[in-house]
Write a protein that holds these residues in place. Structure first.
Motif, PDB file in Angstrom:
ATOM      1  N   UNK A  80       0.800  -1.223   0.000  1.00 44.13           N
ATOM      2  CA  UNK A  80       0.000   0.000   0.000  1.00 44.13           C
ATOM      3  C   UNK A  80       0.833   1.274   0.000  1.00 44.13           C
ATOM      4  N   UNK A  81       2.163   1.152   0.054  1.00 48.04           N
ATOM      5  CA  UNK A  81       3.011   2.328  -0.076  1.00 48.04           C
ATOM      6  C   UNK A  81       3.050   3.227   1.138  1.00 48.04           C
ATOM      7  N   UNK A  82       2.515   2.753   2.281  1.00 48.30           N
ATOM      8  CA  UNK A  82       2.544   3.534   3.511  1.00 48.30           C
ATOM      9  C   UNK A  82       3.597   2.939   4.420  1.00 48.30           C
ATOM     10  N   UNK A  83       4.589   3.744   4.835  1.00 47.84           N
ATOM     11  CA  UNK A  83       5.700   3.213   5.604  1.00 47.84           C
ATOM     12  C   UNK A  83       5.888   4.001   6.893  1.00 47.84           C
ATOM     13  N   UNK A  84       6.583   3.414   7.820  1.00 50.22           N
ATOM     14  CA  UNK A  84       6.971   4.081   9.057  1.00 50.22           C
ATOM     15  C   UNK A  84       8.265   4.825   8.803  1.00 50.22           C
ATOM     16  N   UNK A  85       8.385   6.064   9.283  1.00 54.76           N
ATOM     17  CA  UNK A  85       9.601   6.834   9.092  1.00 54.76           C
ATOM     18  C   UNK A  85      10.784   6.093   9.697  1.00 54.76           C
ATOM     19  N   UNK A  86      11.923   6.101   9.001  1.00 51.72           N
ATOM     20  CA  UNK A  86      13.144   5.479   9.501  1.00 51.72           C
ATOM     21  C   UNK A  86      14.057   6.542  10.083  1.00 51.72           C
ATOM     22  N   UNK A  87      14.598   6.278  11.209  1.00 50.55           N
ATOM     23  CA  UNK A  87      15.485   7.240  11.855  1.00 50.55           C
ATOM     24  C   UNK A  87      16.668   7.541  10.942  1.00 50.55           C
ATOM     25  N   UNK A 118      13.651   7.280  -3.947  1.00 44.27           N
ATOM     26  CA  UNK A 118      12.424   7.020  -3.188  1.00 44.27           C
ATOM     27  C   UNK A 118      12.113   8.302  -2.438  1.00 44.27           C
ATOM     28  N   UNK A 119      10.894   8.777  -2.564  1.00 45.70           N
ATOM     29  CA  UNK A 119      10.475  10.008  -1.903  1.00 45.70           C
ATOM     30  C   UNK A 119       9.575   9.635  -0.729  1.00 45.70           C
ATOM     31  N   UNK A 120       9.938  10.113   0.446  1.00 40.21           N
ATOM     32  CA  UNK A 120       9.235   9.774   1.677  1.00 40.21           C
ATOM     33  C   UNK A 120       8.448  10.988   2.151  1.00 40.21           C
ATOM     34  N   UNK A 121       7.149  10.820   2.316  1.00 36.78           N
ATOM     35  CA  UNK A 121       6.290  11.907   2.775  1.00 36.78           C
ATOM     36  C   UNK A 121       6.376  12.083   4.281  1.00 36.78           C
ATOM     37  N   UNK A 122       6.719  13.291   4.704  1.00 34.16           N
ATOM     38  CA  UNK A 122       6.896  13.553   6.135  1.00 34.16           C
ATOM     39  C   UNK A 122       5.583  13.500   6.891  1.00 34.16           C
ATOM     40  N   UNK A 126       3.745   8.361   3.279  1.00 28.42           N
ATOM     41  CA  UNK A 126       3.723   7.641   2.011  1.00 28.42           C
ATOM     42  C   UNK A 126       5.123   7.689   1.421  1.00 28.42           C
ATOM     43  N   UNK A 127       5.586   6.575   0.907  1.00 25.91           N
ATOM     44  CA  UNK A 127       6.843   6.563   0.171  1.00 25.91           C
ATOM     45  C   UNK A 127       6.577   6.014  -1.215  1.00 25.91           C
ATOM     46  N   UNK A 128       7.230   6.590  -2.210  1.00 34.43           N
ATOM     47  CA  UNK A 128       6.967   6.167  -3.579  1.00 34.43           C
ATOM     48  C   UNK A 128       8.223   6.333  -4.418  1.00 34.43           C
ATOM     49  N   UNK A 129       8.451   5.449  -5.388  1.00 33.90           N
ATOM     50  CA  UNK A 129       9.614   5.606  -6.274  1.00 33.90           C
ATOM     51  C   UNK A 129       9.387   6.734  -7.269  1.00 33.90           C
ATOM     52  N   UNK A 130      10.468   7.337  -7.706  1.00 32.49           N
ATOM     53  CA  UNK A 130      10.389   8.433  -8.677  1.00 32.49           C
ATOM     54  C   UNK A 130      11.712   8.523  -9.426  1.00 32.49           C
ATOM     55  N   UNK A 196      -0.217   4.259  -3.891  1.00 30.43           N
ATOM     56  CA  UNK A 196      -0.667   3.155  -3.041  1.00 30.43           C
ATOM     57  C   UNK A 196      -1.094   1.985  -3.919  1.00 30.43           C
ATOM     58  N   UNK A 197      -0.152   1.416  -4.717  1.00 32.99           N
ATOM     59  CA  UNK A 197      -0.512   0.364  -5.665  1.00 32.99           C
ATOM     60  C   UNK A 197      -1.052  -0.869  -4.946  1.00 32.99           C
ATOM     61  N   UNK A 198      -1.993  -1.578  -5.591  1.00 29.37           N
ATOM     62  CA  UNK A 198      -2.499  -1.368  -6.946  1.00 29.37           C
ATOM     63  C   UNK A 198      -3.692  -0.430  -7.030  1.00 29.37           C
TER      64      UNK A 198
END
Length: 371
Positions: A80-87, A118-122, A126-130, A196-198
């Motif tokens: 779903x493209x939703x991730x936990x922020x990594x330190x 990879x762009x990570x939304x603060x 959401x993180x997504x490739x670009x 948030x594929x698919x």
């Protein structure tokens, strides 16, 4: 072998040729009327036809970028493209770099550079490739203190971000336009609207779901500005897309004129569909559904101070009449600026969009600043 690999297509073609040759070779031996011979003839014909259809399907997918992988094709891609922020992880994480093919030279300062990131939304997580295209000037010493305008480029659904580079040739087209003096050096941020594929979220903040509009309106600009020498003011940002990406581009420019000074929709629709690919985008929220309808927005909301470009064709596009109606609706606002590209003929495909992209990039560049 990946679905979009040239080796996959070559293997499918080879298999089809071998099956055709085998059918010709074995047909005399299967000329009898017993059940084994009949079954053999039917099996060879079916196998050959299936191989031919596979070749055609793989070739069409490579040309138009409908599916990015086997998992995407068979619907088993469920992330779903939703991730936990990594330190310690930055908002833009670099994966690989490459040059713009066919532009000469191997150094970034002469050919530019394409960065796979990879762009990570603060805020949305959401993180997504670009793919980020940095023009040659970005690496040249005389521009080291300069910021650059940014154009966000969106694919259709279920397109791939890579197709924006390899099939629609956005970086190469931008370089040619800069060399011809028709466009200023510009950063391109190329990605799918499908974060948030698919699921096709149509760039909507889905209640209790992916906050896609917020990602494109807030997280993406913040991430790019934090990592690159990108224009800080809203006047330096534009957005363009085709098909679903075109709808997203128009909507984001209309909803967020303080973020995007210009938006271009190539073969765009003007409201979000509700179907098996989107699911229930609005969860009964009528206000949210109305705002996602650009017709409703133009009629009931204050006219946004932004510039819009729409494209269609008189023959081949289903949105031609809707596009003319949209142009008239925008003109009636007396504030939002509207331009158009109308071709005599052209289908809903890459070939049509390649004919529109040079003029679109020139148009959008003329409406952006580099501050």
């Amino acid at each position: 072998m990946g679905l979009t690999s040239d080796k996959t297509l070559a293997s499918a073609i080879l298999l089809a040729v071998l099956l055709f040759a085998g059918t010709v070779w074995l047909w005399p031996r299967l000329a009898r009327r017993n059940w084994r011979s009949v079954s053999g003839r039917v099996g060879l014909l079916l196998a050959t036809q299936l191989a031919l259809f596979a070749c055609l399907g793989i070739a069409v997918n490579q040309a138009f970028g409908f599916y990015a992988s086997w998992a995407d094709l068979f619907g088993t891609e469920t992330d779903q493209g939703v991730v936990v922020d990594h330190a310690g992880a930055g908002p833009v994480q670099l994966m690989a770099t490459s040059q713009v093919h066919g532009m000469g030279g191997s150094l970034p300062r002469t050919s530019g550079q394409i960065q796979q990131v990879a762009i990570v939304g603060r805020t949305t997580h959401i993180t997504t490739p670009a793919y980020v295209y940095l023009p040659p000037e970005y690496f040249q010493s005389r521009y080291r203190a300069r910021t650059f305008p940014v154009v966000v480029v969106l694919s259709g659904y279920p397109g791939t971000a890579r197709a924006l580079v390899d099939k629609l040739h956005y970086p190469r087209t931008a370089q040619h336009l800069v060399k011809d003096g028709r466009m200023r050096p510009t950063i391109l941020v190329m990605l799918r609207p499908t974060v948030a594929p698919p699921r096709d979220t149509e760039c909507v903040d889905v209640p209790r779901g992916p906050q896609t509009e917020t990602f494109f309106a807030r997280d993406l600009p913040d991430a790019v500005r934090a990592h690159y020498r990108a224009a800080a003011k809203p006047g330096g940002w534009g957005i363009v897309g085709d098909s679903t990406g075109g709808y997203c581009a128009l909507k984001l420019a209309m909803h967020h004129p303080g973020v995007y000074a210009a938006g271009a929709g190539l073969s765009a629709s003007y409201k979000a569909p509700l179907d098996a690919t989107t699911g229930d985008l609005f969860q009964g929220d009528r206000k949210l559904q109305n705002r996602a309808n650009l017709w409703w927005f133009l009629k009931h909301e204050p006219a946004p101070d932004t510039s819009l470009l729409v494209t269609s064709s008189k023959a081949g596009e289903t949105n031609y009449r809707a596009t003319l109606r949209f142009i008239a609706s925008v003109q009636a606002t007396n504030l939002t600026r509207i331009s158009s590209i109308i071709l005599d003929s052209g289908g809903h495909n890459f070939n049509t969009w390649r004919r529109e992209i040079p003029a679109t990039l020139e148009w959008i560049s003329g409406r952006l600043s580099d501050r």
